[in-house]
Design a protein around this motif. Structure first.
Motif, PDB file in Angstrom:
ATOM      1  N   GLU A  57       7.252  -2.970   3.631  1.00  0.00           N
ATOM      2  CA  GLU A  57       7.785  -4.385   4.108  1.00  0.00           C
ATOM      3  C   GLU A  57       7.595  -5.408   3.011  1.00  0.00           C
ATOM      4  N   SER A  58       6.671  -5.309   2.353  1.00  0.00           N
ATOM      5  CA  SER A  58       6.180  -6.195   1.300  1.00  0.00           C
ATOM      6  C   SER A  58       7.285  -6.117   0.549  1.00  0.00           C
ATOM      7  N   LEU A  84       2.643 -11.452   9.437  1.00  0.00           N
ATOM      8  CA  LEU A  84       1.523 -10.723   8.757  1.00  0.00           C
ATOM      9  C   LEU A  84       0.255 -11.479   9.468  1.00  0.00           C
ATOM     10  N   THR A  88       5.111 -14.164   6.547  1.00  0.00           N
ATOM     11  CA  THR A  88       3.876 -14.548   6.587  1.00  0.00           C
ATOM     12  C   THR A  88       3.187 -14.942   8.024  1.00  0.00           C
TER      13      THR A  88
END
Length: 90
Positions: A12-13, A80, A77
């Motif tokens: 995903e990053s 996350l 973010t």
């Protein structure tokens, strides 16, 4: 944290990094192609002719797409950090 979670997070990053970089890369590619075609048609072989239009197009893409890029980065973010407890697991 299992290896599947690490692979998913890494995947995903990397997808997010490619998605964020794509407007600048595509605008630089398009302008570079246009300038290259112009140079081959007019037979002007000046090396510095390609840099200024590419730089301007990348800066323009950053200015135009920065709200969208910021929105995507903030959403990633927040996701996350909201799932941090699942990543730390004992």
């Amino acid at each position: 944290m299992t290896s599947d979670m690490v692979i998913t997070l890494l995947s995903e990053s990397l997808k997010m990094a490619i998605l964020i970089a794509s407007p600048m890369l595509l605008s630089g590619l398009a302008i570079g192609l246009i300038v290259s075609i112009f140079q081959s048609v007019t037979q002007i072989q000046e090396m510095t002719l390609t840099f200024i239009p590419k730089i301007l197009s990348v800066v323009g893409a950053v200015i135009i797409f920065s709200p969208w890029m910021l929105q995507k980065l903030v959403a990633f973010t927040v996701n996350l950090f909201s799932n941090l407890h699942a990543y730390i697991g004992r």
